[in-house]
Design a protein around this motif. Structure first.
Motif, PDB file in Angstrom:
ATOM      1  N   GLN A   9       0.280  -0.940   0.437  1.00  0.00           N
ATOM      2  CA  GLN A   9      -0.292  -0.073  -0.367  1.00  0.00           C
ATOM      3  C   GLN A   9       0.892   0.941  -0.210  1.00  0.00           C
ATOM      4  O   GLN A   9       2.230   1.241   0.859  1.00  0.00           O
ATOM      5  CB  GLN A   9      -1.012   0.051   1.231  1.00  0.00           C
ATOM      6  N   ASP A 104      -0.147   8.586  11.142  1.00  0.00           N
ATOM      7  CA  ASP A 104      -1.780   7.628  10.372  1.00  0.00           C
ATOM      8  C   ASP A 104      -0.926   6.006  10.861  1.00  0.00           C
ATOM      9  O   ASP A 104      -0.231   5.827  11.306  1.00  0.00           O
ATOM     10  CB  ASP A 104      -1.977   7.479   9.132  1.00  0.00           C
ATOM     11  N   TYR A 107      -1.836   3.116  10.323  1.00  0.00           N
ATOM     12  CA  TYR A 107      -0.963   2.656   8.886  1.00  0.00           C
ATOM     13  C   TYR A 107      -0.051   2.075   9.484  1.00  0.00           C
ATOM     14  O   TYR A 107       0.653   0.273   9.120  1.00  0.00           O
ATOM     15  CB  TYR A 107      -0.454   4.177   8.068  1.00  0.00           C
ATOM     16  N   SER A 110      -0.145  -1.593  10.537  1.00  0.00           N
ATOM     17  CA  SER A 110      -0.485  -2.135   9.947  1.00  0.00           C
ATOM     18  C   SER A 110       0.866  -2.426   8.608  1.00  0.00           C
ATOM     19  O   SER A 110       1.623  -4.433   9.125  1.00  0.00           O
ATOM     20  CB  SER A 110      -1.579  -1.683   8.874  1.00  0.00           C
TER      21      SER A 110
END
Length: 123
Positions: A9, A104, A107, A110
């Protein structure tokens, strides 16, 4: 063995073989551990100017109150816009490196989770 991708991502990719971020590639075989760190912003500046604004307001004349309130509002606005920075820290045999920074939290969490899965998958 095929390369298994755990995260891909926004230009960041984590697989069982490598971690690619900001155009740099880390071999997962060299990564011994991963953690998330947090850099909290310094609130000294906004607090200092907020106090100055309050002190100016205490002078009492109309101009001082307007200037003091303006300074106080600016200090509050700057303080409210400051956000903590979350960091992915990789540990290798050569030491620790900050591989990714973001405001973030989810994020970064993750990415850390994907890196941990990659380490576990590696065995």
């Amino acid at each position: 063995m095929d390369e298994q991708v755990f995260f891909d991502q926004d230009g960041v990719s984590v697989s069982n073989a490598r971690f690619i971020v900001n155009g740099q590639t880390y071999a997962m075989s060299a990564v011994t551990s991963v953690k998330r760190a947090v850099n909290e912003p310094s609130r000294v500046g906004p607090v200092f100017f907020g106090i100055i604004g309050l002190l100016i307001c205490l002078i009492g004349n109309t101009t001082a109150i307007v200037i003091g309130l303006f300074t106080l509002v600016c200090a509050i606005a700057v303080g409210a816009q400051q956000k903590p920075e979350y960091i992915v820290v990789l540990s290798t045999s050569s030491g620790e490196s900050q591989a990714l920074k973001s405001v973030d939290s989810s994020y970064v969490e993750s990415v850390v989770s994907a890196l941990n899965h990659s380490i576990i998958h590696r065995g």
